[in-house]
Design a protein around this motif. Structure first.
Motif, PDB file in Angstrom:
ATOM      1  N   ASP A 253       0.840  -1.212   0.000  1.00 56.47           N
ATOM      2  CA  ASP A 253       0.000   0.000   0.000  1.00 56.47           C
ATOM      3  C   ASP A 253       0.866   1.249   0.000  1.00 56.47           C
ATOM      4  O   ASP A 253       0.525   2.249  -0.604  1.00 56.47           O
ATOM      5  CB  ASP A 253      -0.970   0.002   1.182  1.00 56.47           C
ATOM      6  N   LEU A 254       1.998   1.175   0.683  1.00 55.58           N
ATOM      7  CA  LEU A 254       2.966   2.261   0.674  1.00 55.58           C
ATOM      8  C   LEU A 254       4.235   1.710   1.296  1.00 55.58           C
ATOM      9  O   LEU A 254       4.259   0.564   1.743  1.00 55.58           O
ATOM     10  CB  LEU A 254       2.451   3.486   1.454  1.00 55.58           C
ATOM     11  N   ALA A 255       5.270   2.498   1.303  1.00 51.25           N
ATOM     12  CA  ALA A 255       6.533   2.002   1.848  1.00 51.25           C
ATOM     13  C   ALA A 255       7.289   3.149   2.487  1.00 51.25           C
ATOM     14  O   ALA A 255       6.948   4.314   2.309  1.00 51.25           O
ATOM     15  CB  ALA A 255       7.372   1.368   0.741  1.00 51.25           C
ATOM     16  N   SER A 256       8.296   2.763   3.249  1.00 48.81           N
ATOM     17  CA  SER A 256       9.149   3.792   3.837  1.00 48.81           C
ATOM     18  C   SER A 256      10.590   3.356   3.685  1.00 48.81           C
ATOM     19  O   SER A 256      10.883   2.171   3.505  1.00 48.81           O
ATOM     20  CB  SER A 256       8.811   3.997   5.304  1.00 48.81           C
ATOM     21  N   ALA A 257      11.477   4.317   3.715  1.00 48.06           N
ATOM     22  CA  ALA A 257      12.905   4.028   3.753  1.00 48.06           C
ATOM     23  C   ALA A 257      13.474   4.892   4.848  1.00 48.06           C
ATOM     24  O   ALA A 257      12.833   5.857   5.275  1.00 48.06           O
ATOM     25  CB  ALA A 257      13.546   4.353   2.410  1.00 48.06           C
TER      26      ALA A 257
ATOM     27  N   SER B 132      12.613   7.609   9.603  1.00 47.64           N
ATOM     28  CA  SER B 132      11.935   7.174   8.410  1.00 47.64           C
ATOM     29  C   SER B 132      11.534   8.369   7.546  1.00 47.64           C
ATOM     30  O   SER B 132      11.596   9.522   7.967  1.00 47.64           O
ATOM     31  CB  SER B 132      10.706   6.377   8.828  1.00 47.64           C
ATOM     32  N   VAL B 133      11.090   8.049   6.360  1.00 45.67           N
ATOM     33  CA  VAL B 133      10.760   9.049   5.353  1.00 45.67           C
ATOM     34  C   VAL B 133       9.688  10.038   5.841  1.00 45.67           C
ATOM     35  O   VAL B 133       9.648  11.178   5.413  1.00 45.67           O
ATOM     36  CB  VAL B 133      10.329   8.319   4.054  1.00 45.67           C
TER      37      VAL B 133
ATOM     38  N   LEU C 165      16.800   0.726   5.110  1.00 44.27           N
ATOM     39  CA  LEU C 165      15.851  -0.335   5.438  1.00 44.27           C
ATOM     40  C   LEU C 165      14.525   0.028   4.790  1.00 44.27           C
ATOM     41  O   LEU C 165      13.965   1.085   5.075  1.00 44.27           O
ATOM     42  CB  LEU C 165      15.689  -0.450   6.952  1.00 44.27           C
ATOM     43  N   GLY C 166      14.090  -0.821   3.875  1.00 42.07           N
ATOM     44  CA  GLY C 166      12.785  -0.604   3.246  1.00 42.07           C
ATOM     45  C   GLY C 166      11.725  -1.319   4.067  1.00 42.07           C
ATOM     46  O   GLY C 166      11.887  -2.472   4.424  1.00 42.07           O
TER      47      GLY C 166
ATOM     48  N   GLY D  52       0.329  10.606   4.701  1.00 43.91           N
ATOM     49  CA  GLY D  52       1.329  11.598   5.120  1.00 43.91           C
ATOM     50  C   GLY D  52       2.778  11.215   4.905  1.00 43.91           C
ATOM     51  O   GLY D  52       3.412  10.656   5.783  1.00 43.91           O
ATOM     52  N   GLY D  53       3.322  11.504   3.716  1.00 40.87           N
ATOM     53  CA  GLY D  53       4.762  11.470   3.527  1.00 40.87           C
ATOM     54  C   GLY D  53       5.421  10.114   3.355  1.00 40.87           C
ATOM     55  O   GLY D  53       6.589   9.963   3.673  1.00 40.87           O
ATOM     56  N   PHE D  54       4.694   9.113   2.876  1.00 41.00           N
ATOM     57  CA  PHE D  54       5.319   7.812   2.617  1.00 41.00           C
ATOM     58  C   PHE D  54       5.708   7.671   1.142  1.00 41.00           C
ATOM     59  O   PHE D  54       5.290   8.469   0.298  1.00 41.00           O
ATOM     60  CB  PHE D  54       4.378   6.663   2.989  1.00 41.00           C
ATOM     61  N   ILE D  55       6.471   6.628   0.840  1.00 42.80           N
ATOM     62  CA  ILE D  55       6.859   6.353  -0.535  1.00 42.80           C
ATOM     63  C   ILE D  55       5.734   5.576  -1.219  1.00 42.80           C
ATOM     64  O   ILE D  55       5.241   4.588  -0.676  1.00 42.80           O
ATOM     65  CB  ILE D  55       8.165   5.531  -0.569  1.00 42.80           C
ATOM     66  N   PRO D  56       5.327   6.013  -2.419  1.00 39.23           N
ATOM     67  CA  PRO D  56       4.225   5.319  -3.102  1.00 39.23           C
ATOM     68  C   PRO D  56       4.614   3.888  -3.479  1.00 39.23           C
ATOM     69  O   PRO D  56       5.794   3.592  -3.695  1.00 39.23           O
ATOM     70  CB  PRO D  56       4.012   6.159  -4.374  1.00 39.23           C
TER      71      PRO D  56
END
Lengths: 411, 307
Positions: free
Chosen positions: A139-143, A267-268, A299-300, A338-342
């Motif tokens: 759904d989304l990701a963070s780094a 995190s992102v 870290l993804g 709010g501010g995550f990687i698509p």
């Protein structure tokens, strides 16, 4: 993070209204689907209220019962849904593999056509596979990257942002000397996110939790022990905040926002958190420092949407999930979260420029072994225990978690 | 109806079968309630503890005592069990020790007594989670009022103390907060006990020349026995079951260093996703509570028979 007051209320009322109208609608082949999602921010319930209202208007035969939960609640609820026979139709969670292993989920390709599937970022789809088959979608990701307080660093005589462990230690010592009340390094190994904190430090020393090639757990590996010893040395030298084993990420983030921590893994979405805390800290973002034998990594972390197999719900869950991933709806989802990687390529091309450094790091990303059914359990043990390694017995703790992991299996 | 008639009726009503049946309409609803909210969940708990359950919550059939075996293989269980006993003993004994003089105090007549009694009830009436969170704020590392005050008074130089996260202090903090929320109830039970002591006994002992300490030690304290017993046993159950204080303040951490058997059961199930052993621990916790309840019933029956 983003607070929504009245708008949220009216949107909820609108859904309630449309739901009650629908329930008295003339008898059709009506399907009701239950959806449970976590609140990435306080804006999520309003987003879903609006989305569901439009979805039900477009699909009059489908009724949506949506439950928004806090992360704390959904992590608990996720464990009891199946046991109590209250499995939802669609669930948004940080793990999927043990449901997939139990044969409860639709394949992703049953839900999405080839074109939509091809639009998901390949690395994220790979992490959504159990035994080589995708049973969930990202759904989304963070780094994560290395955040530092520019003022504290530069006024302490640190001229270059640390890129290696040795430089981190050296910089921390300088900061501590100049600012005795500042904690140079934030090390939140409390249960909230200890699995991430340790993973990113050890990742820079080539340490992992699971060896993908050999298909075995390597939690008590030499690399992980080296990392644990390095972190312990930081703690012993008083270069971290006190009680690292019980400091949660949220606590450490607050200390950073107050200028009490100088360097931290974050995190992102951290910039938007800092904005919410009304922090005046002037921060910089850099690749995460690594050991002499390692290289910079990130870290993804990704979360998942998954659909549970129930008689007669396939068309409805398919319709809803495809509706959500329509570009405009998905853009709204990302805004609300709010501010995550698509998680899709199409949405990645339109991101905020502040996300770009994180997206650049993705080729160096390591991930949790989230495709193993054993992962939720192993992650839980890491979260509660790994922090005690830096205050007690580094090797003993790693051995203990390794034992739990080995017993949980490698499937 | 004549006197004999009444007597005969009484005798008739004492026949067990008849009386049980005729009592049913009155006790039926509460019996049903007890079956529904106490007995049935207990049976379910035991049933699940004998079932194999995956981290996803899928039931995989009969597992015998497997969950119990896994639980007892856990290397941390012993320390946590010992800590639980220390926790219960420390909180209950400190609570009772502090409540005895407090009850004595608010039993005296002084201006503002009403206000003091009212103020004492507040921590009891407030939700335990709320009280715990307030203490969390007070004891917070950098922004908590307690550390700030210590610094302003010059009692703390250098780095502030991490009361909630440093395992050297956090257990004592938990004990203190638990005592703080237990005192009101305990004090009021003892106050009720004090008020039930007939004044003439006290006056008689005064006439006989007993001093205040003697009166307390020889007359009042022995007569408080019932109130003390009830307060102690109810506190035992409350403190053993106490979840919100520990969870709100330390989450049982670092590691398991401030866990009790109650928080450990929750942590196993919902943080470590180790559902099976957690259900077994649930049964053991339940059995422990039942044991205390049985002791309570025994003791109250004994004192009733005595009276």
């Amino acid at each position: 993070m983003k607070k929504i007051g009245l708008r949220k209320l009216s949107a909820v009322a609108a859904v309630a209204l449309s739901a009650s109208v629908l329930s008295v609608a003339p008898a059709q082949a009506n399907t009701t689907i239950k959806i449970i999602t976590p609140n990435y921010t306080d804006a999520m319930p309003a987003y879903y209220a609006d989305l569901n209202a439009r979805f039900m208007a477009a699909n009059p035969t489908i009724k949506v019962e949506h439950t928004n939960l806090s992360w704390d609640d959904i992590l608990v609820k996720g464990r009891t849904l199946v046991a109590t026979d209250s499995t939802p139709d669609i669930l948004n969670l940080n793990t999927f593999s043990d449901y997939a292993a139990a044969g409860l989920l639709y394949k992703a390709t049953d839900i999405f056509d080839a074109k939509t599937m091809a639009d998901f970022v390949p690395a994220f789809i790979d992490n959504s596979k159990y035994n080589g088959v995708a049973y969930a979608v990202p759904d989304l990701a963070s780094a994560r990257m290395f955040f530092y307080n520019k003022q504290l660093l530069y006024t302490s005589g640190v001229t270059k942002v640390p890129t290696t462990w040795a430089e981190v230690t050296a910089a921390a010592k300088k900061i501590k000397k100049k600012y005795p009340r500042v904690y140079p390094i934030g090390l939140p190994l409390g249960s909230e996110e200890a699995q991430a904190e340790f993973a990113i430090w050890t990742g820079g020393n080539n340490g992992r939790y699971f060896d993908d090639k050999a298909k075995k757990w390597v939690i008590n590996s030499k690399e992980n022990l080296e990392t644990m010893n390095y972190l312990t040395s930081l703690v012993k030298a008083g270069l971290t905040q006190p009680s690292p084993a019980s400091t949660n990420r949220t606590d450490a983030f607050k200390l950073f926002s107050q200028g009490r921590i100088a360097m931290i893994n974050a995190s992102v979405f951290f910039p938007s958190t800092l904005k919410d805390y009304k922090s005046k800290v002037d921060y910089g973002v850099a690749p995460f420092p690594h050991s002499p034998k390692g290289k910079p990594i990130t870290l993804g972390v990704q979360d998942y949407f998954m659909a549970f197999k129930k008689p007669g719900n396939e068309a409805a869950v398919k319709a809803w999930l495809n509706f959500l991933f329509q570009p405009t709806n998905y853009a709204g989802f990302l805004r609300a979260a709010g501010g995550f990687i698509p998680a899709t390529k199409s949405a990645s091309s339109a991101v905020d420029s502040s996300l770009l450094p994180f997206i650049e790091q993705l080729p160096n990303a390591i991930f949790y072994p989230g495709d193993l059914a054993a992962w939720p359990k192993v992650s839980g043990s890491i979260q509660t225990q790994i922090g005690t390694g830096v205050i007690k017995d580094p090797k003993g703790v790693l051995d203990k978690i390794q034992k739990v992991a080995v017993e949980a299996g490698v499937k | 109806m004549t006197a004999t008639g009444i007597a005969e009726k009484k005798v008739k009503n004492r026949r067990p079968a008849n009386s049980t049946l005729s009592a049913l309409p009155w006790i039926g609803p509460s019996l049903l309630l007890i079956l529904l909210v106490v007995v049935w969940p207990a049976i379910e708990l035991i049933r699940i503890s004998l079932t194999k359950i995956t981290s996803a919550g899928v039931l995989e059939g009969f597992f015998g005592l497997g969950n119990y075996r896994l639980l007892f293989e856990n290397p941390d269980l012993k320390t946590i069990a010992v800590r639980t006993l220390i926790w219960v003993f420390a909180v209950v004994s400190i609570t009772v020790a502090l409540s005895l003089p407090l009850a004595q105090l608010i039993n005296q007549n002084f201006p503002g007594r009403k206000f003091v009694r009212w103020a004492m009830i507040v921590p009891w009436a407030a939700s335990v989670v709320m009280t715990s969170i307030i203490w969390k704020w007070i004891l917070e590392l950098t922004s908590g009022e307690f550390n700030l005050t210590l610094q302003q008074l010059g009692l703390q130089d250098g780095q502030p103390v991490d009361w909630l996260r440093d395992p050297r202090y956090s257990f004592f903090v938990l004990v203190w907060v638990a005592v703080f929320v237990s005192i009101p109830f305990t004090t009021f039970v003892i106050l009720a006990g004090l008020q039930s002591i007939p004044n003439d006994i006290v006056e008689a002992s005064q006439v006989d020349g007993a001093g205040p300490w003697q009166i307390y030690r020889r007359i009042k304290f022995p007569l408080l026995r019932n109130a003390l017993l009830i307060a102690t046993i109810i506190n035992l159950i409350n403190v053993f079951n106490s979840f919100p204080i520990i969870w709100a303040l330390t989450r049982g951490g670092p590691g398991y260093d401030t866990d009790t058997m109650i928080t450990f059961a929750y942590k196993m199930a919902f943080v470590e996703y180790n559902m099976g052993p957690s259900t077994a621990l649930g049964v053991i916790n339940f059995a422990f509570i039942m044991l205390i309840v049985l002791i309570y019933l025994r003791v109250t029956k004994a004192t009733r028979d005595q009276a």
